[in-house]
Design a protein around this motif. Structure first.
Motif, mmCIF file in Angstrom:
data_model
loop_
_atom_site.group_PDB
_atom_site.id
_atom_site.type_symbol
_atom_site.label_atom_id
_atom_site.label_comp_id
_atom_site.label_asym_id
_atom_site.label_seq_id
_atom_site.Cartn_x
_atom_site.Cartn_y
_atom_site.Cartn_z
ATOM 1 N N UNK A 21 42.441 43.291 43.434
ATOM 2 C CA UNK A 21 43.280 42.670 42.243
ATOM 3 C C UNK A 21 42.728 42.917 41.005
ATOM 4 N N UNK A 22 41.398 42.752 40.861
ATOM 5 C CA UNK A 22 40.772 42.913 39.553
ATOM 6 C C UNK A 22 40.649 44.313 39.107
ATOM 7 N N UNK A 23 40.354 45.182 39.990
ATOM 8 C CA UNK A 23 40.566 46.729 39.928
ATOM 9 C C UNK A 23 41.674 47.048 39.507
ATOM 10 N N UNK A 24 42.813 46.758 40.020
ATOM 11 C CA UNK A 24 44.044 47.112 39.882
ATOM 12 C C UNK A 24 44.507 46.610 38.455
ATOM 13 N N UNK A 25 44.152 45.356 37.963
ATOM 14 C CA UNK A 25 44.543 44.908 36.771
ATOM 15 C C UNK A 25 43.629 45.362 35.702
ATOM 16 N N UNK A 26 42.590 45.836 35.782
ATOM 17 C CA UNK A 26 41.637 46.422 35.004
ATOM 18 C C UNK A 26 42.201 47.607 33.943
ATOM 19 N N UNK A 27 43.113 48.276 34.473
ATOM 20 C CA UNK A 27 43.640 49.482 33.784
ATOM 21 C C UNK A 27 44.798 48.683 32.868
ATOM 22 N N UNK A 28 45.427 47.726 33.172
ATOM 23 C CA UNK A 28 46.456 47.118 32.237
ATOM 24 C C UNK A 28 46.027 46.330 31.384
ATOM 25 N N UNK A 29 46.191 46.525 29.858
ATOM 26 C CA UNK A 29 45.711 46.049 29.024
ATOM 27 C C UNK A 29 46.105 44.544 28.771
ATOM 28 N N UNK A 30 47.318 44.242 29.286
ATOM 29 C CA UNK A 30 47.829 42.888 29.111
ATOM 30 C C UNK A 30 47.176 42.086 30.240
ATOM 31 N N UNK A 31 46.875 42.432 31.209
ATOM 32 C CA UNK A 31 46.663 41.430 32.422
ATOM 33 C C UNK A 31 44.997 40.877 32.016
ATOM 34 N N UNK A 32 44.734 39.843 33.014
ATOM 35 C CA UNK A 32 43.628 39.291 32.974
ATOM 36 C C UNK A 32 42.753 39.420 34.097
ATOM 37 N N UNK A 33 41.969 40.386 34.257
ATOM 38 C CA UNK A 33 41.221 40.702 35.421
ATOM 39 C C UNK A 33 39.977 39.773 35.908
ATOM 40 N N UNK A 34 39.857 39.015 34.607
ATOM 41 C CA UNK A 34 38.401 38.032 34.742
ATOM 42 C C UNK A 34 38.545 36.916 35.611
ATOM 43 N N UNK A 35 40.005 36.543 35.554
ATOM 44 C CA UNK A 35 40.236 35.305 36.633
ATOM 45 C C UNK A 35 40.120 35.762 38.219
#
Length: 64
Positions: A21-35
């Motif tokens: 999920x973090x890898x997928x969110x990493x490319x989205x600038x509005x998402x927060x992959x750190x959680x």
């Protein structure tokens, strides 16, 4: 209670999911992959903690 020795591996499954999920969110600038990264780290920590604790309890039961 043979199923208890397999339950720590559920934490690894959760960790893999949150890493994905973090890898997928990493490319989205509005998402927060750190959680997702923190939850994955916590799941990996819990895997090793539960495994060590289960081994300690098994050794204690073998001695008595």
């Amino acid at each position: 209670m043979g199923y208890l020795k397999y339950t720590p591996y559920i934490y690894l499954i959760f960790a893999l999911y949150f890493i994905y999920e973090a890898i997928v969110k990493w490319s989205d600038p509005e998402a927060t992959p750190w959680l997702s990264v923190m939850i994955a780290g916590l799941a990996i920590f819990m895997f090793f903690f539960r495994r060590k604790y289960a081994k300690k309890m098994q050794d204690r039961n073998d001695q008595s």
